[in-house]
Design a protein around this motif. Structure first.
Motif, PDB file in Angstrom:
ATOM      1  N   SER A 174       0.825  -1.212   0.000  1.00 21.03           N
ATOM      2  CA  SER A 174       0.000   0.000   0.000  1.00 21.03           C
ATOM      3  C   SER A 174       0.855   1.255   0.000  1.00 21.03           C
ATOM      4  O   SER A 174       0.611   2.185  -0.774  1.00 21.03           O
ATOM      5  CB  SER A 174      -0.930   0.003   1.213  1.00 21.03           C
ATOM      6  N   LEU A 175       1.854   1.295   0.860  1.00 16.05           N
ATOM      7  CA  LEU A 175       2.717   2.476   0.914  1.00 16.05           C
ATOM      8  C   LEU A 175       3.526   2.634  -0.364  1.00 16.05           C
ATOM      9  O   LEU A 175       3.735   3.749  -0.837  1.00 16.05           O
ATOM     10  CB  LEU A 175       3.646   2.392   2.129  1.00 16.05           C
ATOM     11  N   GLY A 176       3.971   1.535  -0.936  1.00 16.12           N
ATOM     12  CA  GLY A 176       4.685   1.613  -2.206  1.00 16.12           C
ATOM     13  C   GLY A 176       3.811   2.166  -3.307  1.00 16.12           C
ATOM     14  O   GLY A 176       4.244   2.972  -4.129  1.00 16.12           O
ATOM     15  N   ASP A 177       2.547   1.749  -3.326  1.00 12.35           N
ATOM     16  CA  ASP A 177       1.606   2.247  -4.335  1.00 12.35           C
ATOM     17  C   ASP A 177       1.292   3.722  -4.133  1.00 12.35           C
ATOM     18  O   ASP A 177       1.177   4.474  -5.094  1.00 12.35           O
ATOM     19  CB  ASP A 177       0.304   1.447  -4.306  1.00 12.35           C
ATOM     20  N   ILE A 178       1.145   4.121  -2.882  1.00 12.79           N
ATOM     21  CA  ILE A 178       0.830   5.520  -2.584  1.00 12.79           C
ATOM     22  C   ILE A 178       2.009   6.417  -2.952  1.00 12.79           C
ATOM     23  O   ILE A 178       1.837   7.498  -3.499  1.00 12.79           O
ATOM     24  CB  ILE A 178       0.441   5.695  -1.104  1.00 12.79           C
ATOM     25  N   GLY A 179       3.219   5.957  -2.634  1.00 13.85           N
ATOM     26  CA  GLY A 179       4.411   6.699  -3.019  1.00 13.85           C
ATOM     27  C   GLY A 179       4.719   7.925  -2.185  1.00 13.85           C
ATOM     28  O   GLY A 179       5.431   8.812  -2.645  1.00 13.85           O
ATOM     29  N   ASP A 180       4.246   7.991  -0.970  1.00  7.10           N
ATOM     30  CA  ASP A 180       4.513   9.142  -0.109  1.00  7.10           C
ATOM     31  C   ASP A 180       5.944   9.070   0.437  1.00  7.10           C
ATOM     32  O   ASP A 180       6.380   8.037   0.928  1.00  7.10           O
ATOM     33  CB  ASP A 180       3.511   9.166   1.046  1.00  7.10           C
ATOM     34  N   ALA A 181       6.656  10.171   0.365  1.00  7.82           N
ATOM     35  CA  ALA A 181       8.054  10.224   0.788  1.00  7.82           C
ATOM     36  C   ALA A 181       8.243   9.907   2.269  1.00  7.82           C
ATOM     37  O   ALA A 181       9.313   9.443   2.664  1.00  7.82           O
ATOM     38  CB  ALA A 181       8.632  11.600   0.470  1.00  7.82           C
ATOM     39  N   ARG A 182       7.232  10.127   3.092  1.00  3.35           N
ATOM     40  CA  ARG A 182       7.368   9.852   4.525  1.00  3.35           C
ATOM     41  C   ARG A 182       7.646   8.384   4.812  1.00  3.35           C
ATOM     42  O   ARG A 182       8.214   8.040   5.837  1.00  3.35           O
ATOM     43  CB  ARG A 182       6.111  10.291   5.290  1.00  3.35           C
ATOM     44  N   ALA A 183       7.260   7.510   3.920  1.00  5.50           N
ATOM     45  CA  ALA A 183       7.450   6.079   4.139  1.00  5.50           C
ATOM     46  C   ALA A 183       8.757   5.565   3.543  1.00  5.50           C
ATOM     47  O   ALA A 183       9.129   4.416   3.768  1.00  5.50           O
ATOM     48  CB  ALA A 183       6.280   5.312   3.534  1.00  5.50           C
ATOM     49  N   SER A 184       9.457   6.392   2.839  1.00  6.88           N
ATOM     50  CA  SER A 184      10.643   5.965   2.091  1.00  6.88           C
ATOM     51  C   SER A 184      11.689   5.263   2.954  1.00  6.88           C
ATOM     52  O   SER A 184      12.158   4.179   2.603  1.00  6.88           O
ATOM     53  CB  SER A 184      11.261   7.169   1.393  1.00  6.88           C
ATOM     54  N   ASP A 185      12.082   5.855   4.064  1.00  2.00           N
ATOM     55  CA  ASP A 185      13.122   5.260   4.904  1.00  2.00           C
ATOM     56  C   ASP A 185      12.694   3.909   5.461  1.00  2.00           C
ATOM     57  O   ASP A 185      13.464   2.946   5.444  1.00  2.00           O
ATOM     58  CB  ASP A 185      13.507   6.193   6.052  1.00  2.00           C
ATOM     59  N   ALA A 186      11.470   3.835   5.952  1.00  5.36           N
ATOM     60  CA  ALA A 186      10.976   2.575   6.528  1.00  5.36           C
ATOM     61  C   ALA A 186      10.874   1.493   5.466  1.00  5.36           C
ATOM     62  O   ALA A 186      11.237   0.331   5.707  1.00  5.36           O
ATOM     63  CB  ALA A 186       9.625   2.796   7.199  1.00  5.36           C
ATOM     64  N   LEU A 187      10.401   1.836   4.280  1.00  3.32           N
ATOM     65  CA  LEU A 187      10.281   0.851   3.202  1.00  3.32           C
ATOM     66  C   LEU A 187      11.652   0.378   2.728  1.00  3.32           C
ATOM     67  O   LEU A 187      11.843  -0.817   2.470  1.00  3.32           O
ATOM     68  CB  LEU A 187       9.489   1.437   2.035  1.00  3.32           C
ATOM     69  N   THR A 188      12.583   1.281   2.627  1.00  6.89           N
ATOM     70  CA  THR A 188      13.937   0.915   2.213  1.00  6.89           C
ATOM     71  C   THR A 188      14.563  -0.027   3.224  1.00  6.89           C
ATOM     72  O   THR A 188      15.192  -1.029   2.856  1.00  6.89           O
ATOM     73  CB  THR A 188      14.804   2.176   2.035  1.00  6.89           C
ATOM     74  N   TYR A 189      14.383   0.256   4.497  1.00  9.00           N
ATOM     75  CA  TYR A 189      14.914  -0.615   5.550  1.00  9.00           C
ATOM     76  C   TYR A 189      14.289  -2.004   5.464  1.00  9.00           C
ATOM     77  O   TYR A 189      14.992  -3.012   5.501  1.00  9.00           O
ATOM     78  CB  TYR A 189      14.666   0.004   6.927  1.00  9.00           C
ATOM     79  N   LEU A 190      12.979  -2.070   5.353  1.00  7.71           N
ATOM     80  CA  LEU A 190      12.303  -3.366   5.299  1.00  7.71           C
ATOM     81  C   LEU A 190      12.698  -4.164   4.063  1.00  7.71           C
ATOM     82  O   LEU A 190      12.804  -5.393   4.132  1.00  7.71           O
ATOM     83  CB  LEU A 190      10.788  -3.185   5.321  1.00  7.71           C
ATOM     84  N   ALA A 191      12.924  -3.496   2.961  1.00  9.99           N
ATOM     85  CA  ALA A 191      13.290  -4.197   1.726  1.00  9.99           C
ATOM     86  C   ALA A 191      14.593  -4.974   1.889  1.00  9.99           C
ATOM     87  O   ALA A 191      14.802  -5.982   1.225  1.00  9.99           O
ATOM     88  CB  ALA A 191      13.413  -3.195   0.583  1.00  9.99           C
ATOM     89  N   SER A 192      15.428  -4.545   2.794  1.00  8.85           N
ATOM     90  CA  SER A 192      16.703  -5.222   3.027  1.00  8.85           C
ATOM     91  C   SER A 192      16.732  -6.076   4.284  1.00  8.85           C
ATOM     92  O   SER A 192      17.532  -6.999   4.377  1.00  8.85           O
ATOM     93  CB  SER A 192      17.828  -4.186   3.143  1.00  8.85           C
ATOM     94  N   ASN A 193      15.878  -5.764   5.253  1.00  5.41           N
ATOM     95  CA  ASN A 193      16.055  -6.357   6.575  1.00  5.41           C
ATOM     96  C   ASN A 193      14.875  -7.135   7.142  1.00  5.41           C
ATOM     97  O   ASN A 193      15.038  -7.791   8.168  1.00  5.41           O
ATOM     98  CB  ASN A 193      16.412  -5.254   7.575  1.00  5.41           C
ATOM     99  N   ASP A 194      13.711  -7.072   6.537  1.00  2.00           N
ATOM    100  CA  ASP A 194      12.571  -7.766   7.134  1.00  2.00           C
ATOM    101  C   ASP A 194      12.779  -9.272   7.102  1.00  2.00           C
ATOM    102  O   ASP A 194      13.333  -9.812   6.145  1.00  2.00           O
ATOM    103  CB  ASP A 194      11.270  -7.412   6.410  1.00  2.00           C
ATOM    104  N   GLU A 195      12.353  -9.938   8.161  1.00  2.00           N
ATOM    105  CA  GLU A 195      12.501 -11.400   8.237  1.00  2.00           C
ATOM    106  C   GLU A 195      11.580 -12.122   7.266  1.00  2.00           C
ATOM    107  O   GLU A 195      11.812 -13.270   6.908  1.00  2.00           O
ATOM    108  CB  GLU A 195      12.214 -11.882   9.658  1.00  2.00           C
ATOM    109  N   ASN A 196      10.541 -11.440   6.801  1.00  2.00           N
ATOM    110  CA  ASN A 196       9.562 -12.028   5.898  1.00  2.00           C
ATOM    111  C   ASN A 196      10.010 -11.814   4.445  1.00  2.00           C
ATOM    112  O   ASN A 196      10.099 -10.685   3.962  1.00  2.00           O
ATOM    113  CB  ASN A 196       8.196 -11.378   6.145  1.00  2.00           C
ATOM    114  N   ALA A 197      10.285 -12.906   3.750  1.00  2.00           N
ATOM    115  CA  ALA A 197      10.732 -12.808   2.351  1.00  2.00           C
ATOM    116  C   ALA A 197       9.706 -12.121   1.468  1.00  2.00           C
ATOM    117  O   ALA A 197      10.073 -11.458   0.492  1.00  2.00           O
ATOM    118  CB  ALA A 197      11.057 -14.193   1.803  1.00  2.00           C
TER     119      ALA A 197
END
Length: 61
Positions: A29-52
């Motif tokens: 949802s956040l990726g689709d919305i594209g709001d800059a406020r979520a950028s840091d959190a999404l970037t972190y999760l893309a590399s570090n989340d335990e869920n593939a």
């Protein structure tokens, strides 16, 4: 105010949810919305989340 303005903060919070079924939906949802406020959190999760599923979600449109 954007169409999804009220959803941004709850979705960012959902990125930290312990339920593995919640984070992928919030990430998409956040990726689709594209709001800059979520950028840091999404970037972190893309590399570090335990869920593939979360790590494999393309960010942005």
């Amino acid at each position: 105010m954007g169409r999804y303005e009220e959803a941004i903060d709850p979705l960012i919070k959902a990125l930290q949810d312990q339920n593995a079924m919640v984070r992928p939906g919030a990430t998409r949802s956040l990726g689709d919305i594209g709001d800059a406020r979520a950028s840091d959190a999404l970037t972190y999760l893309a590399s570090n989340d335990e869920n593939a599923d979360v790590r494999s979600i393309p960010l942005g449109r």
